[in-house]
Scaffold this motif. Structure first.
Motif, mmCIF file in Angstrom:
data_model
loop_
_atom_site.group_PDB
_atom_site.id
_atom_site.type_symbol
_atom_site.label_atom_id
_atom_site.label_comp_id
_atom_site.label_asym_id
_atom_site.label_seq_id
_atom_site.Cartn_x
_atom_site.Cartn_y
_atom_site.Cartn_z
ATOM 1 N N ALA A 194 0.901 -1.232 -0.109
ATOM 2 C CA ALA A 194 -0.096 -0.001 0.046
ATOM 3 C C ALA A 194 0.976 1.265 -0.116
ATOM 4 O O ALA A 194 0.587 2.235 -0.823
ATOM 5 N N ASN A 195 1.998 1.255 0.748
ATOM 6 C CA ASN A 195 2.954 2.394 0.634
ATOM 7 C C ASN A 195 3.517 2.632 -0.636
ATOM 8 O O ASN A 195 3.630 3.825 -1.104
ATOM 9 N N LEU A 196 3.983 1.516 -1.357
ATOM 10 C CA LEU A 196 4.235 1.746 -2.768
ATOM 11 C C LEU A 196 3.261 2.081 -3.777
ATOM 12 O O LEU A 196 3.630 3.145 -4.351
ATOM 13 N N TYR A 197 2.202 1.431 -3.492
ATOM 14 C CA TYR A 197 1.119 1.986 -4.612
ATOM 15 C C TYR A 197 0.529 3.281 -4.483
ATOM 16 O O TYR A 197 -0.039 3.814 -5.359
ATOM 17 N N LEU A 198 0.282 3.596 -3.179
ATOM 18 C CA LEU A 198 -0.358 5.009 -3.098
ATOM 19 C C LEU A 198 0.734 5.994 -2.852
ATOM 20 O O LEU A 198 0.345 7.272 -2.589
ATOM 21 N N LYS A 199 2.007 5.552 -2.670
ATOM 22 C CA LYS A 199 3.216 6.565 -2.515
ATOM 23 C C LYS A 199 3.049 7.320 -1.251
ATOM 24 O O LYS A 199 3.405 8.667 -1.423
ATOM 25 N N ARG A 200 2.648 6.685 -0.382
ATOM 26 C CA ARG A 200 2.818 7.348 1.035
ATOM 27 C C ARG A 200 2.483 6.344 2.065
ATOM 28 O O ARG A 200 2.274 5.339 1.840
ATOM 29 N N GLN A 201 2.866 6.767 3.323
ATOM 30 C CA GLN A 201 2.827 6.026 4.637
ATOM 31 C C GLN A 201 1.463 5.729 4.729
ATOM 32 O O GLN A 201 0.570 6.620 4.926
ATOM 33 N N VAL A 202 0.775 4.470 4.678
ATOM 34 C CA VAL A 202 -0.620 4.104 4.886
ATOM 35 C C VAL A 202 -0.686 3.280 6.317
ATOM 36 O O VAL A 202 0.127 2.582 6.691
ATOM 37 N N ALA A 203 -1.406 3.927 7.284
ATOM 38 C CA ALA A 203 -1.657 3.497 8.563
ATOM 39 C C ALA A 203 -2.412 2.083 8.581
ATOM 40 O O ALA A 203 -3.182 1.944 7.762
ATOM 41 N N SER A 204 -2.181 1.346 9.483
ATOM 42 C CA SER A 204 -2.962 -0.034 9.557
ATOM 43 C C SER A 204 -4.267 0.061 10.092
ATOM 44 O O SER A 204 -5.105 -0.924 9.539
ATOM 45 N N ASN A 205 -4.830 1.279 10.051
ATOM 46 C CA ASN A 205 -6.332 1.510 10.138
ATOM 47 C C ASN A 205 -6.923 2.194 9.104
ATOM 48 O O ASN A 205 -8.049 2.607 9.325
ATOM 49 N N ASP A 233 -10.276 1.977 3.958
ATOM 50 C CA ASP A 233 -10.570 2.372 2.658
ATOM 51 C C ASP A 233 -9.371 2.215 1.759
ATOM 52 O O ASP A 233 -9.567 1.712 0.643
ATOM 53 N N ASP A 234 -8.109 2.961 2.422
ATOM 54 C CA ASP A 234 -6.972 2.468 1.473
ATOM 55 C C ASP A 234 -6.641 1.404 1.341
ATOM 56 O O ASP A 234 -6.276 0.637 0.236
ATOM 57 N N LEU A 235 -6.629 0.402 2.302
ATOM 58 C CA LEU A 235 -6.361 -0.676 2.348
ATOM 59 C C LEU A 235 -7.039 -1.772 1.448
ATOM 60 O O LEU A 235 -6.630 -2.714 0.806
ATOM 61 N N CYS A 236 -8.451 -1.508 1.516
ATOM 62 C CA CYS A 236 -9.341 -2.117 0.775
ATOM 63 C C CYS A 236 -9.188 -2.021 -0.813
ATOM 64 O O CYS A 236 -9.016 -2.750 -1.704
ATOM 65 N N THR A 237 -8.884 -0.508 -1.079
ATOM 66 C CA THR A 237 -8.284 -0.525 -2.471
ATOM 67 C C THR A 237 -7.275 -1.042 -2.981
ATOM 68 O O THR A 237 -7.303 -1.731 -4.065
ATOM 69 N N VAL A 238 -6.250 -1.300 -2.215
ATOM 70 C CA VAL A 238 -4.880 -2.024 -2.482
ATOM 71 C C VAL A 238 -5.307 -3.611 -2.499
ATOM 72 O O VAL A 238 -4.875 -4.207 -3.269
ATOM 73 N N ALA A 239 -5.995 -4.024 -1.528
ATOM 74 C CA ALA A 239 -6.369 -5.280 -1.576
ATOM 75 C C ALA A 239 -7.103 -5.661 -2.655
ATOM 76 O O ALA A 239 -6.793 -7.178 -3.372
ATOM 77 N N LYS A 240 -7.973 -4.969 -3.504
ATOM 78 C CA LYS A 240 -8.632 -5.209 -4.667
ATOM 79 C C LYS A 240 -7.367 -5.451 -5.857
ATOM 80 O O LYS A 240 -7.392 -6.391 -6.783
ATOM 81 N N VAL A 241 -6.300 -4.539 -5.634
ATOM 82 C CA VAL A 241 -5.401 -4.827 -6.542
ATOM 83 C C VAL A 241 -4.475 -6.048 -6.334
ATOM 84 O O VAL A 241 -4.118 -6.805 -7.393
ATOM 85 N N VAL A 242 -4.280 -6.241 -5.148
ATOM 86 C CA VAL A 242 -3.756 -7.796 -4.854
ATOM 87 C C VAL A 242 -4.514 -8.757 -5.353
ATOM 88 O O VAL A 242 -4.125 -9.801 -6.119
#
Length: 348
Positions: free
Chosen positions: A54-65, A68-77
């Motif tokens: 998520a940090n790489l894909y969104l180009k910023r530090q993503v917090a564990s909570n 919304d962003d983690l779900c976006t990246v999970a769909k990519v995975v």
């Protein structure tokens, strides 16, 4: 039950993403490529890997909570795994969940985390959550065992609303459920059709048979002969009392015997000796470890279980300080280890 090779060859195999990679450039997409190329059929998606990607894909530090962003990246995975023909078999490791005092902030946070992880499960397309038996110090938890069981039941009910399953794993350094019998008792008391076991060759062999704090590397509260008998009886009991339908997967790893016995005391972070051992001293089977991996696997297989064998290793080398390897070669080695384990388990 005779373990016939033909039936063992039907076992699907998975690789935990946390189990491969030793360099910063070993990103989740590269791990997925290596696992698929080696012939595995699934992955355990590890939350630390999802966060790193998520940090790489969104180009910023993503917090564990930041769900919304983690779900976006999970769909990519999920899309990456679909392209490679890999099933995301499970999301892991969900830890330190059960047993917080009623009304505490920790309990509130644990259930908020559960709701967030369920969202991620929906996004990545998996139906199973691994829950490790908590290793939170006992003085921070309720003394009420029924409350701990109740927490697992409540989580199971939350997952059931989405037709998801809970795979409960005994961590051999756990505060309240270090052995397979302990988690099996919890699963029985929970009594839900979607709550079963995640068994593990390291957690069973490393908890009941081996001990990183002794000179021998073995449990030393009984003679070696009595230890072997006791361990054999435990596996025999497992094979005769746990229904195969309540085993959701078997995780596979070995362990190095420490060159120097570990201190029996927790470290500065509070982690117990077997927890420290687990983090860095777990190679693939047949690669320098000493646990009775084959014996544990055979005990599980004798239940009739032919579900997922999932390779979850943390190989920091015999000294636990790390080792260097190529992703593709390591994944191929794991695949070859599975072939050998299958052959060793066969009683044809």
């Amino acid at each position: 039950m005779t373990l016939q090779l033909s039936s063992l060859l039907t076992i699907p195999i998975s690789f935990a993403t946390c189990s491969i990679g030793c360099k910063y450039e070993h990103t989740l997409p590269k791990k997925i490529d290596a696992i698929a190329s080696a012939g595995f059929q699934g992955i355990e998606l590890s939350m630390p890997d999802l966060l790193s990607f998520a940090n790489l894909y969104l180009k910023r530090q993503v917090a564990s909570n930041e769900y919304d962003d983690l779900c976006t990246v999970a769909k990519v995975v999920k899309a990456m795994c679909d392209t490679k023909g890999l099933k995301i078999m499970m999301l892991q490791p969900f830890s330190n969940f059960e047993g917080w005092p009623e009304g505490s902030q920790e309990r509130k946070d644990a259930f908020e985390r559960a709701r967030g992880w369920i969202r991620i499960m929906e996004a990545c397309g998996t139906d199973m959550l691994q829950v490790g038996s908590t290793d939170t110090p006992a003085n921070k938890l309720t003394k009420d065992r029924a409350a701990k069981v109740g927490d697992i039941k409540e989580l199971g009910q939350m997952l059931a609303q989405h037709k998801f399953r809970l795979a409960y794993e005994n961590w051999c350094w756990s505060t309240h459920a270090p052995d397979w019998k302990d988690v099996w008792q919890v699963v029985q008391e929970v009594g839900l059709s979607n709550v079963g076991l995640c068994l593990d060759t390291f957690q069973t062999g490393g908890g009941e048979w081996a001990d990183p704090t002794t000179e021998s590397g073995l449990v030393e509260d009984v003679s070696s002969e009595e230890l072997q008998k006791r361990f054999h009886n435990s596996l025999e009991e497992l094979s005769k009392t746990v229904p195969s339908s309540k085993i959701y997967l078997l995780q596979i790893s070995d362990a190095y015997k420490p060159k120097q016995p570990f201190s029996k005391e927790p470290d500065e972070t509070g982690l117990r000796p077997r927890g420290r051992w687990s983090h860095d001293f777990r190679p693939l089977p047949f690669n320098g470890g000493y646990l009775p991996v084959v014996e544990v696997a055979k005990g599980v297989l004798k239940t009739g279980f032919r579900g997922w064998f999932s390779y979850e290793v943390f190989d920091g080398g015999p000294d636990g300080k790390g080792r260097d390897y190529q992703l593709d070669a390591f994944a191929v080695t794991a695949r070859e280890c599975h072939k050998k384990l299958t052959q060793e388990c066969s009683e044809d």
